[in-house]
Write a protein that holds these residues in place. Structure first.
Motif, PDB file in Angstrom:
ATOM      1  N   ALA A  21       0.840  -1.200   0.000  1.00 56.63           N
ATOM      2  CA  ALA A  21       0.000   0.000   0.000  1.00 56.63           C
ATOM      3  C   ALA A  21       0.872   1.247   0.000  1.00 56.63           C
ATOM      4  O   ALA A  21       1.974   1.248   0.546  1.00 56.63           O
ATOM      5  CB  ALA A  21      -0.907  -0.004   1.220  1.00 56.63           C
ATOM      6  N   GLN A  51      -6.953   2.739  -3.216  1.00 54.47           N
ATOM      7  CA  GLN A  51      -6.743   2.166  -1.886  1.00 54.47           C
ATOM      8  C   GLN A  51      -7.894   1.275  -1.442  1.00 54.47           C
ATOM      9  O   GLN A  51      -7.682   0.262  -0.780  1.00 54.47           O
ATOM     10  CB  GLN A  51      -6.568   3.307  -0.879  1.00 54.47           C
ATOM     11  CG  GLN A  51      -6.363   2.834   0.559  1.00 54.47           C
ATOM     12  CD  GLN A  51      -6.646   3.936   1.560  1.00 54.47           C
ATOM     13  OE1 GLN A  51      -7.361   4.886   1.277  1.00 54.47           O
ATOM     14  NE2 GLN A  51      -6.073   3.807   2.737  1.00 54.47           N
ATOM     15  N   GLU A  52      -9.142   1.665  -1.778  1.00 58.94           N
ATOM     16  CA  GLU A  52     -10.293   0.930  -1.259  1.00 58.94           C
ATOM     17  C   GLU A  52     -11.446   0.976  -2.254  1.00 58.94           C
ATOM     18  O   GLU A  52     -11.719   1.994  -2.870  1.00 58.94           O
ATOM     19  CB  GLU A  52     -10.744   1.548   0.064  1.00 58.94           C
ATOM     20  CG  GLU A  52     -11.894   0.828   0.746  1.00 58.94           C
ATOM     21  CD  GLU A  52     -12.379   1.622   1.951  1.00 58.94           C
ATOM     22  OE1 GLU A  52     -11.917   1.317   3.068  1.00 58.94           O
ATOM     23  OE2 GLU A  52     -13.197   2.547   1.766  1.00 58.94           O
ATOM     24  N   THR A 101     -15.369  -1.724   6.887  1.00 61.18           N
ATOM     25  CA  THR A 101     -14.174  -2.010   6.093  1.00 61.18           C
ATOM     26  C   THR A 101     -13.677  -3.410   6.428  1.00 61.18           C
ATOM     27  O   THR A 101     -13.808  -3.874   7.566  1.00 61.18           O
ATOM     28  CB  THR A 101     -13.054  -0.991   6.341  1.00 61.18           C
ATOM     29  OG1 THR A 101     -12.649  -1.070   7.710  1.00 61.18           O
ATOM     30  CG2 THR A 101     -13.516   0.420   6.036  1.00 61.18           C
ATOM     31  N   ARG A 159     -11.113  -6.982   4.462  1.00 59.72           N
ATOM     32  CA  ARG A 159     -10.163  -7.366   3.412  1.00 59.72           C
ATOM     33  C   ARG A 159     -10.543  -8.705   2.802  1.00 59.72           C
ATOM     34  O   ARG A 159     -11.085  -9.572   3.488  1.00 59.72           O
ATOM     35  CB  ARG A 159      -8.766  -7.478   3.994  1.00 59.72           C
ATOM     36  CG  ARG A 159      -8.303  -6.160   4.608  1.00 59.72           C
ATOM     37  CD  ARG A 159      -6.821  -6.070   4.552  1.00 59.72           C
ATOM     38  NE  ARG A 159      -6.368  -4.820   5.130  1.00 59.72           N
ATOM     39  CZ  ARG A 159      -5.238  -4.239   4.788  1.00 59.72           C
ATOM     40  NH1 ARG A 159      -4.477  -4.794   3.869  1.00 59.72           N
ATOM     41  NH2 ARG A 159      -4.866  -3.121   5.359  1.00 59.72           N
ATOM     42  N   ARG A 165      -8.332  -4.147   0.049  1.00 61.21           N
ATOM     43  CA  ARG A 165      -9.190  -3.371   0.955  1.00 61.21           C
ATOM     44  C   ARG A 165     -10.545  -3.130   0.318  1.00 61.21           C
ATOM     45  O   ARG A 165     -10.648  -2.581  -0.787  1.00 61.21           O
ATOM     46  CB  ARG A 165      -8.542  -2.020   1.259  1.00 61.21           C
ATOM     47  CG  ARG A 165      -7.269  -2.119   2.074  1.00 61.21           C
ATOM     48  CD  ARG A 165      -6.495  -0.812   1.956  1.00 61.21           C
ATOM     49  NE  ARG A 165      -5.250  -0.876   2.701  1.00 61.21           N
ATOM     50  CZ  ARG A 165      -5.066  -0.405   3.927  1.00 61.21           C
ATOM     51  NH1 ARG A 165      -6.064   0.195   4.557  1.00 61.21           N
ATOM     52  NH2 ARG A 165      -3.892  -0.501   4.522  1.00 61.21           N
ATOM     53  N   ALA A 192     -14.951  -2.220   1.252  1.00 56.25           N
ATOM     54  CA  ALA A 192     -15.862  -1.610   2.215  1.00 56.25           C
ATOM     55  C   ALA A 192     -17.301  -1.829   1.760  1.00 56.25           C
ATOM     56  O   ALA A 192     -17.571  -1.993   0.567  1.00 56.25           O
ATOM     57  CB  ALA A 192     -15.579  -0.111   2.349  1.00 56.25           C
TER      58      ALA A 192
END
Length: 311
Positions: A76, A82-83, A117, A119, A125, A127
């Motif tokens: 990361a 990122q998500e 959130t 994984r 990642r 959500a």
């Protein structure tokens, strides 16, 4: 005036996985998404390319993966998506809290919304965002998640960037988003009138180490274009206003794509809504057979023999 009615928002997100079997299991069984297409990586036919989404494989619901069994884990950092966040009915927060308890689940509030959130098995990642009124929206009924709690496509994505201004300018000028709020180091951009995949949050994290692509990383983020003309207009605007050139158009069978790196180094794609996933198999049986592009069909036997076993 044609462009005001063009679809806006996220078309799909493509990520890197490890085990093909593990990836298939998690996204279809644990998250309850539909496998809408099982094909291969056109540039590396020894690897699968899985597409997950809603019943029809609608733009704004599609998460795709290249499972490379021996991929090293990603790192990361700045310059990556990122998500990836999905929409769920607010009433399903309790259901998912229980269902994902073994997947590193944490609960937060962002921009006034309840966010869970967690994984996936490769560390990607993800959500779930609880939103009111989604119960009435259609959802995939063929999975292990009861329809009243099922995922309803993408909420949006979060990009982690060294600086966000130039990327924000592209979101607003080229892709039809508008700044919709700020919270901490995040600026939210929203595509007005777009329920599915209508949100991009940009987080400014100057001084972070650069991200390293690998297992659990997102490979690229695709935005919607109605058709070739809509896409061509975006390509023109990128060059004229932002000094950015895209690749030539590539035919991905289910959409046609161009690619470019945005100023924060994330790989962006512009994908057409047409022709869609039912172009080579009936909507009722999406994702059941291995589909190959015409240029690989002659090598089917060798490709099938080399692919990882899924059963």
């Amino acid at each position: 005036m044609a462009h005001t009615s063009s679809p806006r928002g996220i078309h799909h997100v493509t990520a890197i996985a490890g085990s093909a079997r593990g990836n298939l299991d998690f996204y279809t069984r644990v998250l309850g998404l539909r496998l809408v297409k099982k094909t291969v990586n056109f540039d590396d036919p020894g690897a699968y390319h899985f597409y997950y989404g809603d019943a029809a494989g609608s733009p704004g619901t599609i998460l795709t993966f290249f499972p490379w069994e021996n991929a090293a884990p990603g790192r990361a950092g700045a310059g990556e998506l990122q998500e990836t966040a999905f929409r769920i009915p607010q009433s399903a927060i309790g259901y998912w809290t229980q269902r994902l308890v073994n997947h590193g689940l944490e609960r937060a509030t962002r921009f006034g919304e309840t966010v869970l959130t967690f994984r996936d098995p490769d560390g990607m990642r993800l959500a779930l965002v609880g939103l009111p009124g989604l119960e009435a929206e259609p959802a995939w009924e063929g999975g292990e998640v009861p329809v009243e709690s099922a995922i309803r496509g993408f909420h949006g994505v979060t990009l982690m960037l060294d600086r966000t201004e130039a990327t924000g300018a592209i979101l607003t000028d080229v892709f039809g988003f508008a700044e919709a709020g700020r919270e901490g180091d995040a600026t939210r951009y929203r595509a007005e009138g777009t329920a599915l995949g209508g949100i991009v949050d940009l987080r400014a994290v100057g001084g972070f180490l650069a991200a390293r692509m690998g297992r659990g990383s997102v490979h690229h983020l695709a935005f919607r274009a109605a058709d070739d003309a809509d896409q061509a207009e975006m390509v023109r605007k990128l060059a004229a206003t932002h000094g950015l050139r895209t690749t030539e158009q590539k035919d991905r069978d289910y959409f046609r794509s161009v690619y470019f790196r945005e100023p924060g180094h994330v790989l962006f794609e512009i994908a057409t809504d047409i022709p869609g996933f039912a172009v080579d198999e009936p909507a009722a049986s999406l994702g059941t057979a291995l589909k190959l592009p015409r240029f690989l069909e002659g090598h089917r036997a060798a490709i099938e023999a080399a692919l990882p076993v899924l059963a």
